[in-house]
Motif scaffolding. Structure first.
Motif, mmCIF file in Angstrom:
data_model
loop_
_atom_site.group_PDB
_atom_site.id
_atom_site.type_symbol
_atom_site.label_atom_id
_atom_site.label_comp_id
_atom_site.label_asym_id
_atom_site.label_seq_id
_atom_site.Cartn_x
_atom_site.Cartn_y
_atom_site.Cartn_z
ATOM 1 N N LEU A 141 42.463 40.477 21.787
ATOM 2 C CA LEU A 141 42.711 41.853 22.200
ATOM 3 C C LEU A 141 43.685 41.895 23.379
ATOM 4 O O LEU A 141 44.468 42.831 23.519
ATOM 5 C CB LEU A 141 41.380 42.526 22.566
ATOM 6 C CG LEU A 141 41.393 43.996 22.971
ATOM 7 C CD1 LEU A 141 42.117 44.857 21.951
ATOM 8 C CD2 LEU A 141 39.968 44.501 23.173
ATOM 9 N N VAL A 142 43.624 40.880 24.232
ATOM 10 C CA VAL A 142 44.585 40.722 25.316
ATOM 11 C C VAL A 142 45.181 39.320 25.240
ATOM 12 O O VAL A 142 44.594 38.422 24.630
ATOM 13 C CB VAL A 142 43.933 40.947 26.708
ATOM 14 C CG1 VAL A 142 43.317 42.340 26.797
ATOM 15 C CG2 VAL A 142 42.888 39.882 27.013
ATOM 16 N N ASP B 258 33.612 41.959 27.520
ATOM 17 C CA ASP B 258 34.297 41.725 28.783
ATOM 18 C C ASP B 258 35.692 41.156 28.550
ATOM 19 O O ASP B 258 36.116 40.930 27.411
ATOM 20 C CB ASP B 258 33.468 40.826 29.701
ATOM 21 C CG ASP B 258 33.221 39.432 29.124
ATOM 22 O OD1 ASP B 258 33.918 39.029 28.172
ATOM 23 O OD2 ASP B 258 32.333 38.737 29.651
ATOM 24 N N ALA B 259 36.406 40.907 29.630
ATOM 25 C CA ALA B 259 37.782 40.450 29.520
ATOM 26 C C ALA B 259 37.879 39.080 28.861
ATOM 27 O O ALA B 259 38.816 38.811 28.094
ATOM 28 C CB ALA B 259 38.428 40.421 30.903
ATOM 29 N N ALA B 260 36.916 38.210 29.125
ATOM 30 C CA ALA B 260 36.946 36.881 28.520
ATOM 31 C C ALA B 260 36.812 36.962 27.006
ATOM 32 O O ALA B 260 37.517 36.264 26.269
ATOM 33 C CB ALA B 260 35.834 36.012 29.114
ATOM 34 N N ALA B 261 35.911 37.803 26.534
ATOM 35 C CA ALA B 261 35.762 37.984 25.091
ATOM 36 C C ALA B 261 37.003 38.628 24.501
ATOM 37 O O ALA B 261 37.443 38.274 23.400
ATOM 38 C CB ALA B 261 34.538 38.832 24.793
ATOM 39 N N ALA B 262 37.585 39.579 25.223
ATOM 40 C CA ALA B 262 38.814 40.223 24.749
ATOM 41 C C ALA B 262 39.937 39.205 24.587
ATOM 42 O O ALA B 262 40.723 39.265 23.637
ATOM 43 C CB ALA B 262 39.228 41.330 25.710
ATOM 44 N N ALA C 289 48.572 47.173 31.448
ATOM 45 C CA ALA C 289 47.923 46.441 32.533
ATOM 46 C C ALA C 289 46.511 47.010 32.645
ATOM 47 O O ALA C 289 46.289 48.027 33.309
ATOM 48 C CB ALA C 289 48.686 46.611 33.837
ATOM 49 N N VAL C 290 45.562 46.373 31.970
ATOM 50 C CA VAL C 290 44.206 46.926 31.855
ATOM 51 C C VAL C 290 43.417 46.516 33.094
ATOM 52 O O VAL C 290 42.883 45.413 33.181
ATOM 53 C CB VAL C 290 43.524 46.458 30.561
ATOM 54 C CG1 VAL C 290 42.191 47.180 30.381
ATOM 55 C CG2 VAL C 290 44.428 46.713 29.351
ATOM 56 N N ILE D 243 51.748 44.880 24.217
ATOM 57 C CA ILE D 243 51.124 43.691 24.799
ATOM 58 C C ILE D 243 50.072 44.179 25.791
ATOM 59 O O ILE D 243 50.258 45.213 26.438
ATOM 60 C CB ILE D 243 52.157 42.811 25.537
ATOM 61 C CG1 ILE D 243 53.331 42.456 24.621
ATOM 62 C CG2 ILE D 243 51.511 41.534 26.076
ATOM 63 C CD1 ILE D 243 54.503 41.797 25.338
ATOM 64 N N ARG D 244 48.980 43.417 25.916
ATOM 65 C CA ARG D 244 47.919 43.778 26.859
ATOM 66 C C ARG D 244 47.584 42.581 27.741
ATOM 67 O O ARG D 244 47.321 41.487 27.226
ATOM 68 C CB ARG D 244 46.654 44.218 26.105
ATOM 69 C CG ARG D 244 46.779 45.569 25.414
ATOM 70 C CD ARG D 244 45.853 45.697 24.219
ATOM 71 N NE ARG D 244 46.239 44.756 23.156
ATOM 72 C CZ ARG D 244 47.263 44.960 22.329
ATOM 73 N NH1 ARG D 244 47.974 46.060 22.416
ATOM 74 N NH2 ARG D 244 47.576 44.048 21.411
ATOM 75 N N ILE D 245 47.581 42.800 29.055
ATOM 76 C CA ILE D 245 47.084 41.819 30.020
ATOM 77 C C ILE D 245 45.947 42.493 30.780
ATOM 78 O O ILE D 245 46.043 43.661 31.155
ATOM 79 C CB ILE D 245 48.193 41.356 30.984
ATOM 80 C CG1 ILE D 245 49.269 40.574 30.212
ATOM 81 C CG2 ILE D 245 47.618 40.500 32.103
ATOM 82 C CD1 ILE D 245 50.420 40.087 31.067
ATOM 83 N N ALA D 246 44.868 41.758 30.999
ATOM 84 C CA ALA D 246 43.666 42.367 31.578
ATOM 85 C C ALA D 246 43.286 41.727 32.897
ATOM 86 O O ALA D 246 43.444 40.521 33.100
ATOM 87 C CB ALA D 246 42.494 42.249 30.609
ATOM 88 N N SER D 247 42.762 42.545 33.771
ATOM 89 C CA SER D 247 42.060 42.071 34.950
ATOM 90 C C SER D 247 40.692 41.544 34.528
ATOM 91 O O SER D 247 40.139 41.953 33.491
ATOM 92 C CB SER D 247 41.892 43.231 35.939
ATOM 93 O OG SER D 247 40.823 43.003 36.825
ATOM 94 N N GLN D 248 40.124 40.656 35.332
ATOM 95 C CA GLN D 248 38.760 40.194 35.064
ATOM 96 C C GLN D 248 37.756 41.347 35.113
ATOM 97 O O GLN D 248 36.656 41.236 34.566
ATOM 98 C CB GLN D 248 38.376 39.119 36.079
ATOM 99 C CG GLN D 248 39.133 37.808 35.904
ATOM 100 C CD GLN D 248 38.868 36.819 37.018
ATOM 101 O OE1 GLN D 248 38.333 37.181 38.069
ATOM 102 N NE2 GLN D 248 39.247 35.564 36.813
ATOM 103 N N ALA D 249 38.146 42.464 35.736
ATOM 104 C CA ALA D 249 37.271 43.629 35.809
ATOM 105 C C ALA D 249 37.338 44.502 34.559
ATOM 106 O O ALA D 249 36.580 45.460 34.425
ATOM 107 C CB ALA D 249 37.630 44.476 37.034
ATOM 108 N N ALA D 250 38.228 44.185 33.639
ATOM 109 C CA ALA D 250 38.396 44.997 32.434
ATOM 110 C C ALA D 250 37.204 44.854 31.499
ATOM 111 O O ALA D 250 36.589 43.792 31.404
ATOM 112 C CB ALA D 250 39.679 44.613 31.711
ATOM 113 N N ARG D 251 36.897 45.937 30.826
ATOM 114 C CA ARG D 251 35.890 45.964 29.780
ATOM 115 C C ARG D 251 36.446 46.803 28.641
ATOM 116 O O ARG D 251 37.206 47.736 28.879
ATOM 117 C CB ARG D 251 34.559 46.574 30.268
ATOM 118 C CG ARG D 251 33.918 45.832 31.435
ATOM 119 C CD ARG D 251 33.385 44.480 31.021
ATOM 120 N NE ARG D 251 32.676 43.789 32.101
ATOM 121 C CZ ARG D 251 33.264 42.988 32.988
ATOM 122 N NH1 ARG D 251 34.582 42.769 32.905
ATOM 123 N NH2 ARG D 251 32.571 42.402 33.929
#
Length: 266
Positions: free
Chosen positions: A184-185, A175-179, A109-110, A127-135
């Motif tokens: 990556l997520v 950023d999270a969108a690119a990830a 939980a990134v 598995i990776r799930i990211a917050s919009q604040a993730a980098r």
């Protein structure tokens, strides 16, 4: 319980939280490595644990290495190169091996920045799930280092060779969108929705027959480096094991009887 981690059990799911928020959750010290390895092995050794969530306290997932301890004789850097090699092998390099060896699924939980070894820590998870604040940044090159924790093996297997090479050679942060776009997520959610989203995924995994879940993860891990023939042989061997489980029989019976199955892990 280690002060470096918070460990919480809720039903069949264990949540491990890196708990050094004031330092942005570095993972390079042996105390943190020991704590993570011990927590993973404890969860894996308990058949009633069906999924693990890994996250960070505070605003960061993990800052990776502690730059304040990169002078000679501090942290992983020894007084001599031979000591540095030993420090890496006996220290942070134990993390990817621990993640590779366990069978219980681990979801990252990134919640915020995952930098350097922190990015690689996320890649160690299944598995990776990211917050919009993730980098995310494979940023070793920017401080004159190489990925010493297995990142050169991990990152290409998650996002592919060309993109992993681009991130590793530039040290660029994404950023999270690119990830999400790069694989990556698997999902990006608002910060307040991160833990509920990850818990929902953990519960979905935990609802399946535990032995089949663990052996499926083992098969996927082994398949990363094995030939097709080897994977087929291992698949047949593991299939022979799960065919004999009560949970398999329960799944078949429930399907034929058009009812919801109840799995016990047997």
């Amino acid at each position: 319980m280690s002060k470096q981690l918070l460990i919480e059990r809720d039903g069949a799911v264990v949540t491990i939280t890196l708990n050094l928020p004031e330092a942005r959750n570095p993972i390079s010290d042996n105390a943190m490595v020991d704590a993570i390895v011990d927590a993973l092995q404890a969860a894996d050794g308990d058949p009633s644990v069906r999924a693990v969530i890994l996250t960070g306290a505070g605003s960061a997932f993990s800052s990776g290495g502690d730059l304040s301890k990169m002078k000679p004789g501090l942290g992983l850097r020894g007084e001599q190169p031979v000591a540095t090699v030993r420090n890496y092998r006996d220290g942070i390099q134990r993390l990817p091996l621990a993640f590779q060896q366990i069978e219980v699924p681990v979801i990252a939980a990134v919640n915020g920045p995952a930098i350097g070894a922190g990015c690689d820590l996320a890649c160690m998870c299944d598995i990776r799930i990211a917050s919009q604040a993730a980098r995310f940044a494979e940023s070793f090159v920017r401080v004159g280092l190489v990925p010493g924790d297995g990142g050169a093996w991990l990152l290409p297997r998650v996002i592919g060779w060309p993109r992993a090479t681009e991130l590793a050679l530039t040290g660029r942060m994404i950023d999270a969108a690119a990830a999400l776009d790069w694989g990556l997520v698997t999902k990006v959610v608002e910060p307040g929705e991160l833990m509920p989203a990850v818990r929902a995924l953990a519960d979905e995994i935990a609802a399946n027959p535990p032995r089949a879940v663990r052996l499926t993860k083992r098969l996927l891990r082994e398949a990363q480096d094995a030939s097709l023939g080897t994977v087929l042989n291992l698949s047949a061997a593991l299939q022979a094991v799960v065919h004999e489980t009560r949970d398999h029989e329960e799944a078949v019976d429930a399907f034929l009887e058009r009812r919801k199955p109840t799995f016990t892990g047997n």
